[in-house]
Motif scaffolding. Structure first.
Motif, PDB file in Angstrom:
ATOM      1  N   LEU A  61     -32.864  -2.169  60.353  1.00  0.00           N
ATOM      2  CA  LEU A  61     -32.605  -3.429  61.058  1.00  0.00           C
ATOM      3  C   LEU A  61     -33.492  -4.553  60.540  1.00  0.00           C
ATOM      4  CD1 LEU A  61     -32.136  -2.247  64.742  1.00  0.00           C
ATOM      5  CD2 LEU A  61     -30.419  -3.270  63.249  1.00  0.00           C
ATOM      6  N   LEU A  62     -34.759  -4.247  60.310  1.00  0.00           N
ATOM      7  CA  LEU A  62     -35.684  -5.257  59.789  1.00  0.00           C
ATOM      8  C   LEU A  62     -35.251  -5.719  58.402  1.00  0.00           C
ATOM      9  CD1 LEU A  62     -38.372  -6.853  59.971  1.00  0.00           C
ATOM     10  CD2 LEU A  62     -39.456  -4.865  58.915  1.00  0.00           C
ATOM     11  N   LEU A  63     -34.962  -4.780  57.528  1.00  0.00           N
ATOM     12  CA  LEU A  63     -34.538  -5.147  56.172  1.00  0.00           C
ATOM     13  C   LEU A  63     -33.213  -5.907  56.191  1.00  0.00           C
ATOM     14  CD1 LEU A  63     -35.459  -1.895  54.223  1.00  0.00           C
ATOM     15  CD2 LEU A  63     -36.625  -4.099  54.131  1.00  0.00           C
ATOM     16  N   SER A  64     -32.323  -5.559  57.114  1.00  0.00           N
ATOM     17  CA  SER A  64     -31.041  -6.255  57.200  1.00  0.00           C
ATOM     18  C   SER A  64     -31.201  -7.693  57.656  1.00  0.00           C
ATOM     19  CB  SER A  64     -30.099  -5.534  58.161  1.00  0.00           C
ATOM     20  OG  SER A  64     -29.748  -4.275  57.632  1.00  0.00           O
ATOM     21  N   SER A  65     -32.271  -7.977  58.362  1.00  0.00           N
ATOM     22  CA  SER A  65     -32.487  -9.339  58.848  1.00  0.00           C
ATOM     23  C   SER A  65     -32.960 -10.284  57.749  1.00  0.00           C
ATOM     24  CB  SER A  65     -33.494  -9.333  59.996  1.00  0.00           C
ATOM     25  OG  SER A  65     -34.797  -9.072  59.507  1.00  0.00           O
ATOM     26  N   ARG A  66     -33.416  -9.749  56.637  1.00  0.00           N
ATOM     27  CA  ARG A  66     -33.921 -10.564  55.533  1.00  0.00           C
ATOM     28  C   ARG A  66     -32.780 -10.867  54.567  1.00  0.00           C
ATOM     29  NH1 ARG A  66     -36.669 -12.823  57.680  1.00  0.00           N
ATOM     30  NH2 ARG A  66     -37.439 -13.737  55.771  1.00  0.00           N
ATOM     31  N   PRO A  67     -32.757 -12.060  53.966  1.00  0.00           N
ATOM     32  CA  PRO A  67     -31.662 -12.397  53.045  1.00  0.00           C
ATOM     33  C   PRO A  67     -31.708 -11.611  51.730  1.00  0.00           C
ATOM     34  CG  PRO A  67     -33.174 -14.256  53.278  1.00  0.00           C
ATOM     35  CD  PRO A  67     -33.629 -13.196  54.223  1.00  0.00           C
ATOM     36  N   HIS A  68     -32.911 -11.313  51.228  1.00  0.00           N
ATOM     37  CA  HIS A  68     -33.038 -10.599  49.956  1.00  0.00           C
ATOM     38  C   HIS A  68     -32.967  -9.105  50.218  1.00  0.00           C
ATOM     39  CE1 HIS A  68     -34.245  -9.633  45.916  1.00  0.00           C
ATOM     40  NE2 HIS A  68     -35.251  -8.917  46.366  1.00  0.00           N
ATOM     41  N   LYS A  69     -32.000  -8.454  49.589  1.00  0.00           N
ATOM     42  CA  LYS A  69     -31.811  -7.017  49.787  1.00  0.00           C
ATOM     43  C   LYS A  69     -31.710  -6.328  48.429  1.00  0.00           C
ATOM     44  CE  LYS A  69     -29.354  -7.844  54.071  1.00  0.00           C
ATOM     45  NZ  LYS A  69     -29.725  -9.247  54.130  1.00  0.00           N
ATOM     46  N   GLU A  70     -32.264  -5.142  48.366  1.00  0.00           N
ATOM     47  CA  GLU A  70     -32.162  -4.334  47.158  1.00  0.00           C
ATOM     48  C   GLU A  70     -31.943  -2.884  47.553  1.00  0.00           C
ATOM     49  OE1 GLU A  70     -35.085  -4.789  44.075  1.00  0.00           O
ATOM     50  OE2 GLU A  70     -35.592  -6.803  44.774  1.00  0.00           O
ATOM     51  N   LEU A  71     -31.167  -2.190  46.754  1.00  0.00           N
ATOM     52  CA  LEU A  71     -30.884  -0.780  47.005  1.00  0.00           C
ATOM     53  C   LEU A  71     -32.175   0.038  47.001  1.00  0.00           C
ATOM     54  CD1 LEU A  71     -28.708   1.395  47.374  1.00  0.00           C
ATOM     55  CD2 LEU A  71     -28.650   1.618  44.900  1.00  0.00           C
ATOM     56  N   ARG A  72     -33.095  -0.312  46.147  1.00  0.00           N
ATOM     57  CA  ARG A  72     -34.333   0.465  46.032  1.00  0.00           C
ATOM     58  C   ARG A  72     -35.169   0.433  47.299  1.00  0.00           C
ATOM     59  NH1 ARG A  72     -39.045  -2.644  44.151  1.00  0.00           N
ATOM     60  NH2 ARG A  72     -38.438  -4.838  44.165  1.00  0.00           N
ATOM     61  N   PHE A  73     -34.962  -0.565  48.175  1.00  0.00           N
ATOM     62  CA  PHE A  73     -35.728  -0.615  49.418  1.00  0.00           C
ATOM     63  C   PHE A  73     -35.352   0.544  50.334  1.00  0.00           C
ATOM     64  CE2 PHE A  73     -36.061  -5.553  49.276  1.00  0.00           C
ATOM     65  CZ  PHE A  73     -36.905  -5.458  48.197  1.00  0.00           C
ATOM     66  N   LEU A  74     -34.192   1.141  50.143  1.00  0.00           N
ATOM     67  CA  LEU A  74     -33.753   2.269  50.967  1.00  0.00           C
ATOM     68  C   LEU A  74     -34.169   3.618  50.401  1.00  0.00           C
ATOM     69  CD1 LEU A  74     -30.115   1.201  51.903  1.00  0.00           C
ATOM     70  CD2 LEU A  74     -32.210   0.891  53.214  1.00  0.00           C
ATOM     71  N   LEU A  75     -34.601   3.650  49.172  1.00  0.00           N
ATOM     72  CA  LEU A  75     -34.949   4.919  48.535  1.00  0.00           C
ATOM     73  C   LEU A  75     -36.306   5.422  49.012  1.00  0.00           C
ATOM     74  CD1 LEU A  75     -33.728   4.118  44.929  1.00  0.00           C
ATOM     75  CD2 LEU A  75     -32.547   5.414  46.700  1.00  0.00           C
ATOM     76  N   PRO A  76     -36.452   6.738  49.108  1.00  0.00           N
ATOM     77  CA  PRO A  76     -37.737   7.290  49.580  1.00  0.00           C
ATOM     78  C   PRO A  76     -38.857   7.057  48.583  1.00  0.00           C
ATOM     79  CG  PRO A  76     -36.192   9.066  49.053  1.00  0.00           C
ATOM     80  CD  PRO A  76     -35.495   7.765  48.834  1.00  0.00           C
TER      81      PRO A  76
END
Length: 123
Positions: free
Chosen positions: A108-123
């Motif tokens: 939810l926090l990451l979704s609230s930010r405009p800049h998104k990257e796939l790597r932010f979800l990786l362990p």
């Protein structure tokens, strides 16, 4: 079995998961401080650059709509991690399953930010 009314017993699952995480973070901080030659915490630099709204620096590298993690990125990551997630949830106790709220809140926090990257979800 724990004695009835034991308050520390409720913390046991959290401690069992948090203490190793703190040990890893401490080791990483010590290694980074040694290699940089000064006290430094790169994880906090990541948070400052990617999550702070006042700088807007991360938007320079592109933005996505708020649903992007759920509609595009999360399915791509989950495809390879679903078996591990299923085993972890199955083996976890009820109190440990409550810890799944942490990754949900991060999403939810990451979704609230405009800049998104796939790597932010990786362990």
């Amino acid at each position: 079995p724990a004695p009835r009314g034991c308050t520390l017993c409720h913390l046991r699952p959290c401690l069992r998961l948090c203490l190793p995480a703190l040990a890893v973070l401490g080791a990483a901080a010590a290694t980074d401080t040694l290699l940089y030659g000064r006290p430094v915490l790169p994880a906090f630099g990541f948070v400052r650059f990617n999550l702070r709204q006042s700088t807007g620096a991360s938007a320079y590298y592109g933005t996505h709509p708020s649903h992007w993690y759920m509609s595009a990125a999360f399915p791509a990551v989950l495809a390879t991690h679903l078996p591990l997630l299923a085993v972890g949830v199955r083996e976890a106790t009820a109190s440990e399953r409550r810890l799944l709220a942490a990754p949900a809140l991060l999403l939810l926090l990451l979704s609230s930010r405009p800049h998104k990257e796939l790597r932010f979800l990786l362990p």
